[in-house]
Design a protein around this motif. Structure first.
Motif, PDB file in Angstrom:
ATOM      1  N   TRP A  22      17.244  -2.795   2.079  1.00 43.95           N
ATOM      2  CA  TRP A  22      15.895  -3.359   2.216  1.00 43.95           C
ATOM      3  C   TRP A  22      15.926  -4.569   3.138  1.00 43.95           C
ATOM      4  CZ3 TRP A  22      11.923  -0.696   0.431  1.00 43.95           C
ATOM      5  CH2 TRP A  22      12.194   0.304  -0.513  1.00 43.95           C
ATOM      6  N   LEU A  23      14.765  -4.901   3.682  1.00 47.66           N
ATOM      7  CA  LEU A  23      14.598  -6.082   4.515  1.00 47.66           C
ATOM      8  C   LEU A  23      13.589  -6.991   3.823  1.00 47.66           C
ATOM      9  CD1 LEU A  23      14.188  -4.148   7.878  1.00 47.66           C
ATOM     10  CD2 LEU A  23      16.243  -5.319   7.078  1.00 47.66           C
ATOM     11  N   VAL A  24      13.956  -8.222   3.590  1.00 46.96           N
ATOM     12  CA  VAL A  24      13.050  -9.195   2.980  1.00 46.96           C
ATOM     13  C   VAL A  24      12.891 -10.352   3.955  1.00 46.96           C
ATOM     14  CG1 VAL A  24      12.657 -10.783   1.065  1.00 46.96           C
ATOM     15  CG2 VAL A  24      13.774  -8.581   0.641  1.00 46.96           C
ATOM     16  N   TYR A  25      11.645 -10.658   4.268  1.00 47.77           N
ATOM     17  CA  TYR A  25      11.340 -11.736   5.195  1.00 47.77           C
ATOM     18  C   TYR A  25      10.552 -12.815   4.452  1.00 47.77           C
ATOM     19  CZ  TYR A  25      12.440  -8.062   8.536  1.00 47.77           C
ATOM     20  OH  TYR A  25      13.058  -7.053   9.234  1.00 47.77           O
ATOM     21  N   GLY A  26      10.894 -14.067   4.687  1.00 47.24           N
ATOM     22  CA  GLY A  26      10.200 -15.186   4.059  1.00 47.24           C
ATOM     23  C   GLY A  26       9.343 -15.917   5.077  1.00 47.24           C
ATOM     24  N   PHE A  27       8.150 -16.304   4.637  1.00 45.74           N
ATOM     25  CA  PHE A  27       7.201 -17.026   5.489  1.00 45.74           C
ATOM     26  C   PHE A  27       6.651 -18.201   4.695  1.00 45.74           C
ATOM     27  CE2 PHE A  27       7.205 -12.583   6.633  1.00 45.74           C
ATOM     28  CZ  PHE A  27       7.359 -12.622   8.009  1.00 45.74           C
ATOM     29  N   GLU A  28       6.325 -19.274   5.396  1.00 47.63           N
ATOM     30  CA  GLU A  28       5.738 -20.451   4.761  1.00 47.63           C
ATOM     31  C   GLU A  28       4.554 -20.900   5.590  1.00 47.63           C
ATOM     32  OE1 GLU A  28       4.559 -24.344   3.943  1.00 47.63           O
ATOM     33  OE2 GLU A  28       5.656 -23.937   5.779  1.00 47.63           O
ATOM     34  N   ARG A  29       3.455 -21.188   4.874  1.00 50.80           N
ATOM     35  CA  ARG A  29       2.278 -21.715   5.564  1.00 50.80           C
ATOM     36  C   ARG A  29       1.454 -22.523   4.569  1.00 50.80           C
ATOM     37  NH1 ARG A  29      -1.965 -18.749   9.588  1.00 50.80           N
ATOM     38  NH2 ARG A  29      -3.203 -20.602   9.929  1.00 50.80           N
ATOM     39  N   ASP A  30       1.106 -23.725   4.938  1.00 50.04           N
ATOM     40  CA  ASP A  30       0.254 -24.600   4.132  1.00 50.04           C
ATOM     41  C   ASP A  30       0.777 -24.765   2.708  1.00 50.04           C
ATOM     42  OD1 ASP A  30      -1.466 -24.895   6.327  1.00 50.04           O
ATOM     43  OD2 ASP A  30      -2.617 -23.121   5.761  1.00 50.04           O
ATOM     44  N   GLY A  31       2.078 -24.899   2.574  1.00 48.28           N
ATOM     45  CA  GLY A  31       2.677 -25.129   1.270  1.00 48.28           C
ATOM     46  C   GLY A  31       2.832 -23.896   0.395  1.00 48.28           C
ATOM     47  N   MET A  32       2.517 -22.730   0.926  1.00 48.37           N
ATOM     48  CA  MET A  32       2.660 -21.484   0.178  1.00 48.37           C
ATOM     49  C   MET A  32       3.726 -20.625   0.826  1.00 48.37           C
ATOM     50  SD  MET A  32      -1.200 -20.504  -0.759  1.00 48.37           S
ATOM     51  CE  MET A  32      -2.398 -21.808  -0.864  1.00 48.37           C
ATOM     52  N   ASP A  33       4.492 -19.936  -0.017  1.00 47.46           N
ATOM     53  CA  ASP A  33       5.541 -19.047   0.468  1.00 47.46           C
ATOM     54  C   ASP A  33       5.111 -17.599   0.292  1.00 47.46           C
ATOM     55  OD1 ASP A  33       7.159 -21.262   0.944  1.00 47.46           O
ATOM     56  OD2 ASP A  33       8.102 -21.133  -1.031  1.00 47.46           O
ATOM     57  N   TYR A  34       5.533 -16.764   1.231  1.00 43.27           N
ATOM     58  CA  TYR A  34       5.225 -15.336   1.198  1.00 43.27           C
ATOM     59  C   TYR A  34       6.521 -14.577   1.442  1.00 43.27           C
ATOM     60  CZ  TYR A  34       0.573 -17.238   1.918  1.00 43.27           C
ATOM     61  OH  TYR A  34      -0.580 -17.981   1.798  1.00 43.27           O
ATOM     62  N   PHE A  35       6.718 -13.513   0.693  1.00 48.49           N
ATOM     63  CA  PHE A  35       7.911 -12.689   0.834  1.00 48.49           C
ATOM     64  C   PHE A  35       7.477 -11.256   1.068  1.00 48.49           C
ATOM     65  CE2 PHE A  35       8.985 -16.448  -1.464  1.00 48.49           C
ATOM     66  CZ  PHE A  35      10.165 -16.846  -0.865  1.00 48.49           C
ATOM     67  N   GLN A  36       7.894 -10.728   2.204  1.00 44.60           N
ATOM     68  CA  GLN A  36       7.524  -9.375   2.626  1.00 44.60           C
ATOM     69  C   GLN A  36       8.743  -8.478   2.512  1.00 44.60           C
ATOM     70  OE1 GLN A  36       5.322  -8.971   6.335  1.00 44.60           O
ATOM     71  NE2 GLN A  36       6.805  -7.446   7.011  1.00 44.60           N
ATOM     72  N   VAL A  37       8.560  -7.321   1.874  1.00 43.59           N
ATOM     73  CA  VAL A  37       9.646  -6.364   1.714  1.00 43.59           C
ATOM     74  C   VAL A  37       9.348  -5.135   2.575  1.00 43.59           C
ATOM     75  CG1 VAL A  37      10.943  -4.940   0.109  1.00 43.59           C
ATOM     76  CG2 VAL A  37      10.051  -7.150  -0.644  1.00 43.59           C
ATOM     77  N   ASN A  38      10.273  -4.852   3.492  1.00 43.80           N
ATOM     78  CA  ASN A  38      10.182  -3.678   4.358  1.00 43.80           C
ATOM     79  C   ASN A  38      11.335  -2.742   4.055  1.00 43.80           C
ATOM     80  OD1 ASN A  38       8.292  -5.344   5.620  1.00 43.80           O
ATOM     81  ND2 ASN A  38       8.979  -4.874   7.682  1.00 43.80           N
ATOM     82  N   ASP A  39      11.115  -1.449   4.277  1.00 39.37           N
ATOM     83  CA  ASP A  39      12.255  -0.531   4.239  1.00 39.37           C
ATOM     84  C   ASP A  39      12.950  -0.591   5.590  1.00 39.37           C
ATOM     85  OD1 ASP A  39      10.790   1.172   5.999  1.00 39.37           O
ATOM     86  OD2 ASP A  39      10.106   2.430   4.343  1.00 39.37           O
ATOM     87  N   LEU A  40      14.039   0.118   5.731  1.00 47.20           N
ATOM     88  CA  LEU A  40      14.819   0.035   6.977  1.00 47.20           C
ATOM     89  C   LEU A  40      14.103   0.643   8.172  1.00 47.20           C
ATOM     90  CD1 LEU A  40      18.414   0.720   5.600  1.00 47.20           C
ATOM     91  CD2 LEU A  40      17.283  -1.479   6.043  1.00 47.20           C
ATOM     92  N   ALA A  41      13.057   1.448   7.918  1.00 50.81           N
ATOM     93  CA  ALA A  41      12.254   2.009   9.011  1.00 50.81           C
ATOM     94  C   ALA A  41      11.162   1.039   9.453  1.00 50.81           C
ATOM     95  CB  ALA A  41      11.641   3.335   8.581  1.00 50.81           C
ATOM     96  N   GLY A  42      11.030  -0.105   8.768  1.00 51.26           N
ATOM     97  CA  GLY A  42      10.047  -1.108   9.143  1.00 51.26           C
ATOM     98  C   GLY A  42       8.733  -1.019   8.384  1.00 51.26           C
ATOM     99  N   ARG A  43       8.595  -0.063   7.463  1.00 46.41           N
ATOM    100  CA  ARG A  43       7.350   0.056   6.690  1.00 46.41           C
ATOM    101  C   ARG A  43       7.283  -1.067   5.655  1.00 46.41           C
ATOM    102  NH1 ARG A  43       8.918   5.588   7.206  1.00 46.41           N
ATOM    103  NH2 ARG A  43      10.221   5.268   5.373  1.00 46.41           N
ATOM    104  N   VAL A  44       6.143  -1.739   5.620  1.00 41.86           N
ATOM    105  CA  VAL A  44       5.920  -2.804   4.639  1.00 41.86           C
ATOM    106  C   VAL A  44       5.616  -2.154   3.290  1.00 41.86           C
ATOM    107  CG1 VAL A  44       4.525  -4.808   4.026  1.00 41.86           C
ATOM    108  CG2 VAL A  44       5.020  -4.337   6.433  1.00 41.86           C
TER     109      VAL A  44
END
Length: 109
Positions: A22-44
């Motif tokens: 799996w691919l997990v990407y972390g993002f931060e904006r305005d004090g909030m965190d977001y975690f996106q999980v993609n499969d290896l083909a790039g599908r969210v």
């Protein structure tokens, strides 16, 4: 944590996944965190938000994805295999799967 790219199939962000499947990407904006999980083909598959220990699911990725949150627990499928996809000090993101039945779970300590 990246500032841009949330929702993209291949964001310019570091892969934080604890599982090579799996691919997990972390993002931060305005004090909030977001975690996106993609499969290896790039599908969210799922995007989870976190602000000071309160978690929510964003309307992105697989619309049929089931997500168990600390404030709203869902039952784990019987005989499901547990896979840790992301681990941090504040929470762990786990995938429970049995056949085609999948539950994503945010587990707080």
């Amino acid at each position: 944590m990246a500032a841009r790219g949330l929702g993209q199939s291949a964001p310019l962000a570091e892969n934080l996944s604890a599982d090579p499947g799996w691919l997990v990407y972390g993002f931060e904006r305005d004090g909030m965190d977001y975690f996106q999980v993609n499969d290896l083909a790039g599908r969210v598959h799922v995007v989870i938000g976190n602000a000071a220990g309160t978690f929510w699911v964003l309307p992105a990725g697989d619309p049929t994805a089931k997500v168990s949150l600390p404030e709203q627990r869902l039952p784990v499928p019987a005989k499901a295999t547990r896979t840790v996809v992301y681990r941090a000090s504040a929470f762990t993101l786990v995938r429970y799967a049995t056949g085609t039945d999948v539950l994503w779970a945010v587990e707080a300590p």
